[in-house]
Design a protein around this motif. Structure first.
Motif, PDB file in Angstrom:
ATOM      1  N   PHE A 135     -48.858  38.063 -41.882  1.00 22.84           N
ATOM      2  CA  PHE A 135     -49.644  38.184 -43.108  1.00 22.84           C
ATOM      3  C   PHE A 135     -48.858  38.738 -44.286  1.00 22.84           C
ATOM      4  CE2 PHE A 135     -52.354  40.838 -45.881  1.00 22.84           C
ATOM      5  CZ  PHE A 135     -53.053  39.805 -46.493  1.00 22.84           C
ATOM      6  N   MET A 136     -48.137  39.844 -44.094  1.00 20.96           N
ATOM      7  CA  MET A 136     -47.493  40.447 -45.264  1.00 20.96           C
ATOM      8  C   MET A 136     -46.417  39.527 -45.841  1.00 20.96           C
ATOM      9  SD  MET A 136     -45.246  43.634 -43.803  1.00 20.96           S
ATOM     10  CE  MET A 136     -43.788  43.432 -42.772  1.00 20.96           C
ATOM     11  N   SER A 137     -45.832  38.677 -45.005  1.00 21.15           N
ATOM     12  CA  SER A 137     -44.855  37.703 -45.493  1.00 21.15           C
ATOM     13  C   SER A 137     -45.541  36.600 -46.290  1.00 21.15           C
ATOM     14  CB  SER A 137     -44.085  37.082 -44.331  1.00 21.15           C
ATOM     15  OG  SER A 137     -43.068  37.931 -43.869  1.00 21.15           O
ATOM     16  N   THR A 138     -46.606  36.036 -45.729  1.00 19.40           N
ATOM     17  CA  THR A 138     -47.285  34.933 -46.401  1.00 19.40           C
ATOM     18  C   THR A 138     -47.964  35.395 -47.684  1.00 19.40           C
ATOM     19  OG1 THR A 138     -49.252  35.246 -45.008  1.00 19.40           O
ATOM     20  CG2 THR A 138     -47.614  33.650 -44.264  1.00 19.40           C
ATOM     21  N   LEU A 139     -48.405  36.645 -47.722  1.00 18.16           N
ATOM     22  CA  LEU A 139     -48.994  37.191 -48.936  1.00 18.16           C
ATOM     23  C   LEU A 139     -47.976  37.169 -50.073  1.00 18.16           C
ATOM     24  CD1 LEU A 139     -51.290  38.750 -50.424  1.00 18.16           C
ATOM     25  CD2 LEU A 139     -50.261  40.863 -49.537  1.00 18.16           C
ATOM     26  N   CYS A 140     -46.776  37.652 -49.793  1.00 15.98           N
ATOM     27  CA  CYS A 140     -45.715  37.649 -50.810  1.00 15.98           C
ATOM     28  C   CYS A 140     -45.278  36.230 -51.141  1.00 15.98           C
ATOM     29  CB  CYS A 140     -44.523  38.460 -50.322  1.00 15.98           C
ATOM     30  SG  CYS A 140     -44.844  40.233 -50.114  1.00 15.98           S
ATOM     31  N   LYS A 141     -45.165  35.384 -50.123  1.00 15.14           N
ATOM     32  CA  LYS A 141     -44.729  33.997 -50.340  1.00 15.14           C
ATOM     33  C   LYS A 141     -45.691  33.266 -51.271  1.00 15.14           C
ATOM     34  CE  LYS A 141     -45.558  31.008 -47.087  1.00 15.14           C
ATOM     35  NZ  LYS A 141     -46.455  30.010 -47.745  1.00 15.14           N
ATOM     36  N   ASP A 142     -46.983  33.414 -51.032  1.00 16.21           N
ATOM     37  CA  ASP A 142     -47.976  32.725 -51.860  1.00 16.21           C
ATOM     38  C   ASP A 142     -47.979  33.270 -53.286  1.00 16.21           C
ATOM     39  OD1 ASP A 142     -48.620  31.250 -49.654  1.00 16.21           O
ATOM     40  OD2 ASP A 142     -50.503  32.288 -49.216  1.00 16.21           O
ATOM     41  N   TRP A 143     -47.767  34.580 -53.426  1.00 17.03           N
ATOM     42  CA  TRP A 143     -47.715  35.183 -54.761  1.00 17.03           C
ATOM     43  C   TRP A 143     -46.503  34.655 -55.542  1.00 17.03           C
ATOM     44  CZ3 TRP A 143     -47.185  41.185 -55.818  1.00 17.03           C
ATOM     45  CH2 TRP A 143     -47.566  41.447 -57.137  1.00 17.03           C
ATOM     46  N   GLU A 144     -45.374  34.608 -54.872  1.00 24.40           N
ATOM     47  CA  GLU A 144     -44.168  34.102 -55.518  1.00 24.40           C
ATOM     48  C   GLU A 144     -44.319  32.622 -55.875  1.00 24.40           C
ATOM     49  OE1 GLU A 144     -40.577  34.920 -53.404  1.00 24.40           O
ATOM     50  OE2 GLU A 144     -41.053  37.055 -53.093  1.00 24.40           O
ATOM     51  N   ALA A 145     -44.924  31.856 -54.968  1.00 27.10           N
ATOM     52  CA  ALA A 145     -45.105  30.425 -55.215  1.00 27.10           C
ATOM     53  C   ALA A 145     -45.980  30.179 -56.437  1.00 27.10           C
ATOM     54  CB  ALA A 145     -45.713  29.761 -53.981  1.00 27.10           C
ATOM     55  N   ALA A 146     -47.014  30.993 -56.608  1.00 25.19           N
ATOM     56  CA  ALA A 146     -47.893  30.842 -57.777  1.00 25.19           C
ATOM     57  C   ALA A 146     -47.117  31.079 -59.065  1.00 25.19           C
ATOM     58  CB  ALA A 146     -49.067  31.806 -57.667  1.00 25.19           C
ATOM     59  N   ALA A 147     -46.184  32.023 -59.035  1.00 20.96           N
ATOM     60  CA  ALA A 147     -45.431  32.375 -60.240  1.00 20.96           C
ATOM     61  C   ALA A 147     -44.432  31.295 -60.638  1.00 20.96           C
ATOM     62  CB  ALA A 147     -44.699  33.698 -60.028  1.00 20.96           C
ATOM     63  N   THR A 148     -43.932  30.526 -59.667  1.00 20.57           N
ATOM     64  CA  THR A 148     -42.898  29.538 -59.989  1.00 20.57           C
ATOM     65  C   THR A 148     -43.380  28.468 -60.958  1.00 20.57           C
ATOM     66  OG1 THR A 148     -43.449  28.218 -58.024  1.00 20.57           O
ATOM     67  CG2 THR A 148     -41.706  29.876 -57.791  1.00 20.57           C
ATOM     68  N   SER A 149     -44.695  28.301 -61.083  1.00 19.05           N
ATOM     69  CA  SER A 149     -45.231  27.293 -62.001  1.00 19.05           C
ATOM     70  C   SER A 149     -44.852  27.576 -63.448  1.00 19.05           C
ATOM     71  CB  SER A 149     -46.762  27.222 -61.875  1.00 19.05           C
ATOM     72  OG  SER A 149     -47.138  26.800 -60.583  1.00 19.05           O
ATOM     73  N   VAL A 150     -44.511  28.823 -63.764  1.00 14.22           N
ATOM     74  CA  VAL A 150     -44.188  29.167 -65.148  1.00 14.22           C
ATOM     75  C   VAL A 150     -42.866  28.530 -65.582  1.00 14.22           C
ATOM     76  CG1 VAL A 150     -42.814  31.289 -64.835  1.00 14.22           C
ATOM     77  CG2 VAL A 150     -44.388  31.083 -66.787  1.00 14.22           C
ATOM     78  N   GLU A 151     -42.035  28.169 -64.632  1.00  8.75           N
ATOM     79  CA  GLU A 151     -40.725  27.616 -64.963  1.00  8.75           C
ATOM     80  C   GLU A 151     -40.822  26.243 -65.630  1.00  8.75           C
ATOM     81  OE1 GLU A 151     -37.647  29.522 -61.782  1.00  8.75           O
ATOM     82  OE2 GLU A 151     -39.085  28.085 -60.945  1.00  8.75           O
ATOM     83  N   GLN A 152     -41.938  25.556 -65.416  1.00  9.77           N
ATOM     84  CA  GLN A 152     -42.111  24.235 -66.033  1.00  9.77           C
ATOM     85  C   GLN A 152     -42.170  24.327 -67.556  1.00  9.77           C
ATOM     86  OE1 GLN A 152     -46.270  22.559 -65.630  1.00  9.77           O
ATOM     87  NE2 GLN A 152     -46.538  24.432 -64.412  1.00  9.77           N
ATOM     88  N   PHE A 153     -42.425  25.533 -68.070  1.00 13.53           N
ATOM     89  CA  PHE A 153     -42.492  25.730 -69.516  1.00 13.53           C
ATOM     90  C   PHE A 153     -41.177  26.271 -70.086  1.00 13.53           C
ATOM     91  CE2 PHE A 153     -46.819  26.550 -67.809  1.00 13.53           C
ATOM     92  CZ  PHE A 153     -47.440  25.409 -68.316  1.00 13.53           C
ATOM     93  N   GLY A 154     -40.129  26.272 -69.255  1.00 13.73           N
ATOM     94  CA  GLY A 154     -38.843  26.769 -69.714  1.00 13.73           C
ATOM     95  C   GLY A 154     -38.738  28.275 -69.718  1.00 13.73           C
TER      96      GLY A 154
END
Length: 299
Positions: A135-154
């Motif tokens: 759980f503690m790994s997937t919690l961080c993984k999902d949080w990080e994955a959500a943040a990566t979407s910001v890169e599409q805006f440069g």
């Protein structure tokens, strides 16, 4: 510099607000309770909704620290959902907000944690290591994955995987010290698991460094370059305070009482600080003994 921050009333957030305000930066804090926020971060601009920020406003950086406390309750199904939603949904809201801004931020710093790596024994961990399925790994993984979407805006994205933060005004450290002073300190589990740590002063400086250093991006281990085990860490506190350390809490007892949440105490991570060191960051407290002497006011 104009900074939008979530989680600004927490232990790390309040210290960051003070640090950046002292530098003359303008901090806008997205908060839930205005009265609480006014007491903790009086000089920041406070908003309770992203809708209060106009699309033509200039935001240079976003710092996302929002999230329910990882040790705020037993990891029941309900609380696991709260831990996940408080991180992922709030991050998704920030991505939508960035999409609407006329001028995009230069950088977003999105917090994560040492728990990303899971239960890793003595394995040396750099930022390329994969998470586990606990759980503690997937919690961080999902949080990080959500943040990566910001890169599409440069937008440059930096994800500090934060280790245990040592400070006298919040976090777990004051509780550990209090227990040790009264002879109730204890090694947890075998004591051989690694205990990643960082002095609060260095973490605040590292956030500022990530903000300013355009060549730094992606996951960053926010950890001091002096790895130690759980046993060594607790013995160092006891030695510094000149107190005995005779207790040990076996892992089966912690597992029985806390179930998977026991990972917070027995699942160590041997995190490498090579990336931040290679980027030129200089720690004020690279050694544990020096960090403890500073925090415990020992000469």
């Amino acid at each position: 510099m104009r900074i939008l921050m979530t989680g600004a009333t927490g232990f790390i957030g309040t210290n960051l607000c003070k640090f950046w305000e002292h530098k003359g930066y303008e901090v806008t804090a997205l908060v839930r309770n205005l009265d609480t926020a006014r007491r903790k971060i009086a000089n920041a601009r406070l908003v309770t909704s992203l809708k209060e920020i106009k699309a033509d406003e200039k935001i240079d950086a976003i710092v996302n620290l929002a999230g329910a406390p990882i040790a705020g309750g037993l990891w029941t199904k309900k609380y696991r959902t709260e831990l996940l939603n408080s991180r992922v949904l709030s991050t998704n809201d920030l991505i939508v907000f960035v999409r609407k801004l006329h001028v995009k931020p230069k950088v977003m710093i999105n917090a994560s944690a040492a728990g990303f790596y899971g239960r890793r024994g003595t394995e040396l961990l750099d930022e390329h290591e994969a998470p586990q399925t606990i759980f503690m790994s997937t919690l961080c993984k999902d949080w990080e994955a959500a943040a990566t979407s910001v890169e599409q805006f440069g937008v440059r994205l930096v994800i500090p995987r934060i280790s245990v933060v040592l400070g006298n005004d919040g976090g777990a450290f004051p509780k550990l010290v209090h227990a040790m002073k009264f002879g109730m300190g204890a090694i947890t589990g075998s004591g051989k698991q690694y205990f990643p740590w960082i002095h609060k002063t260095d973490l605040i400086k590292l956030f500022d460094y990530m903000l300013e250093t355009e060549t730094l991006s992606g996951p960053v281990n926010a950890v001091a370059p002096d790895p130690c085990t759980n046993a060594y860490f607790n013995k160092a506190i006891a030695r510094t305070l000149r107190r005995p350390l005779m207790m040990r809490i076996p892992e089966p007892i912690l597992r029985f009482a806390l179930r998977e949440m026991a990972d917070l105490f027995v699942a160590g991570q041997h995190m490498s600080a090579s990336k931040v060191l290679g980027a030129g960051f200089e720690f004020q407290y690279p050694k544990l003994d020096d960090a403890l002497k500073d925090l415990l006011n020992v000469t």
